[in-house]
Design a protein around this motif. Structure first.
Motif, PDB file in Angstrom:
ATOM      1  N   ASN B  71       0.829  -1.204   0.000  1.00 45.45           N
ATOM      2  CA  ASN B  71       0.000   0.000   0.000  1.00 45.45           C
ATOM      3  C   ASN B  71       0.869   1.264   0.000  1.00 45.45           C
ATOM      4  O   ASN B  71       2.110   1.190   0.000  1.00 45.45           O
ATOM      5  N   ALA B  72       0.217   2.398  -0.002  1.00 46.91           N
ATOM      6  CA  ALA B  72       0.919   3.676  -0.186  1.00 46.91           C
ATOM      7  C   ALA B  72       1.947   3.951   0.914  1.00 46.91           C
ATOM      8  O   ALA B  72       3.052   4.413   0.627  1.00 46.91           O
ATOM      9  N   VAL B  73       1.604   3.671   2.174  1.00 49.02           N
ATOM     10  CA  VAL B  73       2.573   3.983   3.233  1.00 49.02           C
ATOM     11  C   VAL B  73       3.760   3.019   3.202  1.00 49.02           C
ATOM     12  O   VAL B  73       4.867   3.374   3.612  1.00 49.02           O
ATOM     13  N   GLU B  74       3.539   1.804   2.685  1.00 44.72           N
ATOM     14  CA  GLU B  74       4.667   0.882   2.501  1.00 44.72           C
ATOM     15  C   GLU B  74       5.558   1.365   1.347  1.00 44.72           C
ATOM     16  O   GLU B  74       6.791   1.244   1.406  1.00 44.72           O
ATOM     17  N   TYR B  75       4.946   1.913   0.312  1.00 47.10           N
ATOM     18  CA  TYR B  75       5.722   2.485  -0.795  1.00 47.10           C
ATOM     19  C   TYR B  75       6.643   3.602  -0.308  1.00 47.10           C
ATOM     20  O   TYR B  75       7.753   3.771  -0.813  1.00 47.10           O
ATOM     21  N   VAL B  76       6.168   4.378   0.663  1.00 51.19           N
ATOM     22  CA  VAL B  76       7.000   5.467   1.200  1.00 51.19           C
ATOM     23  C   VAL B  76       8.267   4.895   1.848  1.00 51.19           C
ATOM     24  O   VAL B  76       9.369   5.419   1.658  1.00 51.19           O
ATOM     25  N   LEU B  77       8.116   3.793   2.597  1.00 51.12           N
ATOM     26  CA  LEU B  77       9.293   3.164   3.221  1.00 51.12           C
ATOM     27  C   LEU B  77      10.238   2.616   2.161  1.00 51.12           C
ATOM     28  O   LEU B  77      11.460   2.758   2.268  1.00 51.12           O
TER      29      LEU B  77
END
Lengths: 178, 178
Positions: B71-77
């Motif tokens: 998901n999007a917050v995992e993409y940020v990591l």
């Protein structure tokens, strides 16, 4: 009996998540923590391992990469875009609005990439500004869709991550691998 | 004659990029702008179109997704991890250091995901803190590797994007698609 869906989402499942979120603070807290491992492969190419998924990240030829994949700052734009899409679909679906089309165009302006390249110290090499143009076609009045959009922007996890200062805790361990 | 490589990078190409960066401010400015388009597909799944690349972003089952992708917050990591890896490899290679292994473990702590879920207004749903543990094995003294790491963190585009406040400019257009 099959349960009803809207915008590809199972409404009964959404209701259960909402019920769990309201009654179980620990279940909500568990959703506050996210993890990833990222491994160098070769040159400027890396692989991110996230749960059962693997992503590739690279650099374009202008930055000495082999263009195997988007680079890290492009991933940030993808993350913001997907976050706003998930939020919009979530908030619209809870109001019973059917979405026909939803697409976002994102442009990010870095303050001064020269700092990353080792050229001087003026400014910083992070994004200074990100513009998002959203195009939506959905079964609702424009005023309602603008309300859903405003709510989505305000409660976006990635939007808030970018708009606020995140505390970074970097740590290095020098190891010897066989 | 083939040119020399180190860590999978062509040293002559790195030298040319450095030369261009020093002599051509317009070429550097062109690298300040990055773009993406993100399209809703169905449910909580979206596709990001970045240059010649396509990425999929989704949500896990706990968030009513079909777990098609991170998901999007995992993409940020993933973006932060890859950015630090590219920076480390870039800075080490310029010093002539051969890298054997480089891997990062990232953990992000969201302030209060409940705000995204529509539960109350305490805190915000963005990352409050991100820890990064880097493990490196390379042909250099530990002191030198720590210097390269410090330089990398300081000049990281995604690191600076997260640590600072980005100005977001969201805009909605309500359209009718055929």
């Amino acid at each position: 009996m099959m349960s009803a869906t809207l915008n590809g989402l199972d409404l009964e499942q959404l209701r259960l998540i909402d019920q769990t979120a309201r009654s179980n603070p620990e279940a909500v807290a568990a959703l506050n923590r996210w993890s990833a491992r990222v491994r160098w492969q070769n040159g400027f190419t890396a692989q991110a391992l996230i749960r059962n998924h693997t992503l590739t990240l690279g650099e374009p030829a202008e930055l000495a990469g082999d263009d195997a994949a988007p680079n890290a700052v492009e991933y940030v734009l993808a993350a913001l875009g997907a976050c706003l899409i998930v939020g919009f679909v979530f908030n619209a679906t809870r109001r019973g609005i059917a979405i026909k089309n939803l697409e976002l165009a994102l442009d990010g302006q870095i303050d001064n990439i020269g700092v990353f390249l080792g050229l001087g110290q003026t400014g910083h090499p992070g994004y200074r500004e990100v513009t998002v143009k959203a195009y939506v076609d959905a079964d609702a009045d424009e005023a309602v869709l603008r309300e859903v959009w405003a709510e989505t922007v305000k409660t976006s996890p990635v939007g808030n991550t970018l708009a606020r200062q995140v505390s970074l805790k970097p740590e290095l361990a020098v190891v010897s691998t066989p």
